[in-house]
Design a protein around this motif. Structure first.
Motif, PDB file in Angstrom:
ATOM      1  N   VAL A   1       0.828  -1.029   0.099  1.00 29.82           N
ATOM      2  CA  VAL A   1      -0.016   0.119   0.006  1.00 29.82           C
ATOM      3  C   VAL A   1       0.938   1.143   0.055  1.00 29.82           C
ATOM      4  CG1 VAL A   1      -1.599   1.384   1.119  1.00 29.82           C
ATOM      5  CG2 VAL A   1      -1.845  -1.112   1.504  1.00 29.82           C
TER       6      VAL A   1
ATOM      7  N   ALA B   1      -6.275   0.255   5.970  1.00 32.64           N
ATOM      8  CA  ALA B   1      -5.763  -0.877   5.183  1.00 32.64           C
ATOM      9  C   ALA B   1      -4.863  -1.748   5.951  1.00 32.64           C
ATOM     10  CB  ALA B   1      -4.948  -0.798   4.142  1.00 32.64           C
TER      11      ALA B   1
ATOM     12  N   ARG C   1      -6.405  -8.759   3.327  1.00 28.30           N
ATOM     13  CA  ARG C   1      -5.476  -8.055   2.602  1.00 28.30           C
ATOM     14  C   ARG C   1      -5.772  -7.426   1.417  1.00 28.30           C
ATOM     15  NH1 ARG C   1       0.493 -10.911   1.644  1.00 28.30           N
ATOM     16  NH2 ARG C   1      -1.091 -11.727   0.125  1.00 28.30           N
ATOM     17  N   PRO C   2      -5.522  -6.227   0.894  1.00 28.18           N
ATOM     18  CA  PRO C   2      -5.756  -5.683  -0.537  1.00 28.18           C
ATOM     19  C   PRO C   2      -5.353  -6.721  -1.415  1.00 28.18           C
ATOM     20  CG  PRO C   2      -4.728  -4.005   0.782  1.00 28.18           C
ATOM     21  CD  PRO C   2      -4.513  -5.111   1.617  1.00 28.18           C
TER      22      PRO C   2
ATOM     23  N   THR D   1      -1.800  -1.162  -4.038  1.00 30.44           N
ATOM     24  CA  THR D   1      -2.822  -0.014  -3.736  1.00 30.44           C
ATOM     25  C   THR D   1      -2.124   1.368  -3.609  1.00 30.44           C
ATOM     26  OG1 THR D   1      -4.467  -1.688  -2.925  1.00 30.44           O
ATOM     27  CG2 THR D   1      -4.939   0.634  -2.658  1.00 30.44           C
TER      28      THR D   1
ATOM     29  N   CYS E   1      -2.774   4.799  -1.994  1.00 33.54           N
ATOM     30  CA  CYS E   1      -3.844   5.602  -1.099  1.00 33.54           C
ATOM     31  C   CYS E   1      -3.421   7.289  -1.259  1.00 33.54           C
ATOM     32  CB  CYS E   1      -3.745   5.083   0.377  1.00 33.54           C
ATOM     33  SG  CYS E   1      -4.391   3.890   0.881  1.00 33.54           S
TER      34      CYS E   1
END
Length: 502
Positions: free
Chosen positions: A463, A484, A494-495, A499, A501
């Motif tokens: 992330v 997250a 978890r993503p 990702t 942000c």
């Protein structure tokens, strides 16, 4: 979480590092059954900084893992029990940064800031790494001048970028560690720390660990996950260092140290935008583009004509002190005003009151641990000519850091031979890692985090947070990134992919 006074004082030792121990293919099964079955002797923590009901204990570990039956040292640990035992998942270990820049008390306070759902899911465990704080503390007995941030961080010794003063300082400081550091100084490194972490796991009676490692702690967490892959549960690596930085012929620590070049450049535009904003009482230039040349001119002037600064260490405001002060401010945007005030004062030929010095024992311990951790891995260059060449190149390409990230530290004269090659991080192992990374970080630049992400392959998801400063989760990140991480620690979700942000 914002930096404590202790952490700010030790920004000079924030950074990176490396290691030793049993064979690199060792797994957690190497911990003897007797150790796993031996309960820890928990007692109420003594001293300030601990919460009600917090317990402390000591885990005995070999000083030298190559001699597991030899002398032992004690690693101090503390536990805050789950706030909701019915949903307790296991243990979350907080792995401190630095190296040498944190304490059991500071990490305990940090643990208490975690969101409720994380505090319910885990017993929160913190520890002082070997040599640090309450864990067999070491000291090199450095001279006062060598405790300055501009000494440990090797800013070139003269306006012309000469490394000769740095080579002399390396000999002096390494000699102090050899005389005063004791036998443990030979055995402080990242692989030894990783094995200590696994001893802590075994002593807690846990089959697996979850962890949150920040800065150097992210590197230690990555090494642990490589050496003990099936002992990792939910691992969060925060403010990530390029664990495979080997541009210097396998010298990982030098590659990590060099990250300051890129990191400071990443943050500077944000500072320049802030420092040129209309209405800012600390405005330094009319435009963001004007801040850089103004700063570089001022630093060059102070190289030639330093301003006396009674009570400071060193007792003058020179170009390197100004550069170091800016770097320190970049760890947290809340430090921008202090850096701007110093710049404004210097432009007038004055200085603010000297900053309060941290306790000397604290600095001595932190810098000794940092020195050993940096220097005990890999063979460091000893040639002044090599350092001079790299410093000259760095000064030309990255003038804000003036060659410091490529210069000779005391490792150039370290008296002890390296024990092993650095651990190489690979994509072999379970997919249990969530990386969280600020886009603009002076000490752990995004470029290095991306290298670690590539090395981990399917084992990790990253992330990236549109934020400035060091420490992302609950620090200088944002709500998207924090959410997250909290979700992963609390639920395991978890993503699905890397990702960003905003």
């Amino acid at each position: 979480m914002k930096k404590s006074k202790r952490n700010i004082a030790l920004t000079a030792v924030s950074g990176v590092v490396l290691g030793l121990a049993l064979p690199l293919t060792a797994t957690a099964s190497t911990a003897p059954t007797a150790l796993r079955d031996k309960p820890l002797d928990w007692a109420k923590c003594e001293g300030s900084g601990f919460g009600p009901g917090q317990e402390c204990a000591t885990v005995d570990v070999p000083m030298d893992y190559a001699d597991p039956g030899g002398e032992e040292i004690g690693v101090a640990v503390s536990r805050i029990r789950s706030e909701k035992p019915a949903v307790r998942r296991g243990v979350l270990l907080l792995i401190p940064g630095g190296p040498g820049g944190s304490s059991l008390e500071e990490q305990s306070a940090k643990a208490r800031t975690l969101p409720r759902e994380v505090r319910e899911a885990y017993d929160l465990v913190v520890f002082d790494p070997r040599g640090n704080g309450r864990s067999a503390p070491v000291s090199c007995g450095f001279e006062r001048r060598d405790l300055a941030a501009t000494a440990f961080r090797p800013w070139p010794g003269g306006p012309d970028g000469s490394v000769a003063p740095n080579m002399a300082a390396a000999t002096r400081m390494a000699g102090a560690c050899e005389r005063n550091g004791g036998e443990l100084m030979r055995h402080i490194d990242t692989v030894a720390n990783a094995h200590d972490v696994d001893r802590i796991r075994a002593a807690l009676g846990e089959r697996k660990l979850s962890a949150w490692g920040v800065s150097y702690g992210s590197y230690l967490g990555a090494v642990y996950s490589q050496l003990f892959p099936h002992r990792t549960d939910r691992f969060v690596l925060d403010s990530n260092l390029d664990a495979n930085a080997d541009a210097h012929g396998g010298q990982v620590a030098r590659g990590l140290w060099a990250g300051f070049e890129r990191g400071v450049e990443d943050v500077f535009p944000e500072f320049a935008k802030w420092a040129s904003a209309p209405g800012n009482p600390y405005r330094l230039a009319d435009t963001a583009a004007g801040v850089r040349p103004m700063f570089l001119r001022l630093a060059a002037r102070l190289d030639r004509e330093p301003i006396p600064w009674p009570g400071a260490n060193p007792a003058e405001l020179n170009g390197n002190v100004l550069r170091q002060s800016l770097l320190d401010a970049f760890y947290d945007p809340e430090g921008f005003p202090a850096a701007a005030r110093l710049i404004l004062a210097a432009r007038k030929g004055t200085v603010p009151p000297a900053p309060e010095a941290p306790p000397e024992a604290l600095l001595q311990n932190g810098l000794a641990v940092a020195s050993a951790t940096f220097c005990n891995e890999g063979k460091w260059p000893t040639s002044a000519a090599r350092y001079q060449k790299e410093v000259d190149e760095s000064r030309a390409k990255y003038p804000l850091t003036a060659g410091m990230p490529r210069n000779a530290t005391l490792c150039a004269a370290w008296p002890y031979p390296p024990k092993q090659d650095p651990v190489r991080i690979t994509d072999r192992g379970p997919s249990t890692i969530l990386m969280v990374q600020n886009e603009r970080d002076p000490a752990a630049p995004l470029a290095g985090a991306r290298e670690l992400r590539a090395a981990l392959g399917k084992r990790a998801v990253m992330v990236t947070v549109d934020s400035t400063g060091h420490d992302a989760y609950l620090g200088n990140g944002n709500a998207c990134g924090d959410t997250a991480v909290t979700r992963y620690l609390a639920t395991g979700e978890r993503p699905a992919r890397d990702t960003y942000c905003r």
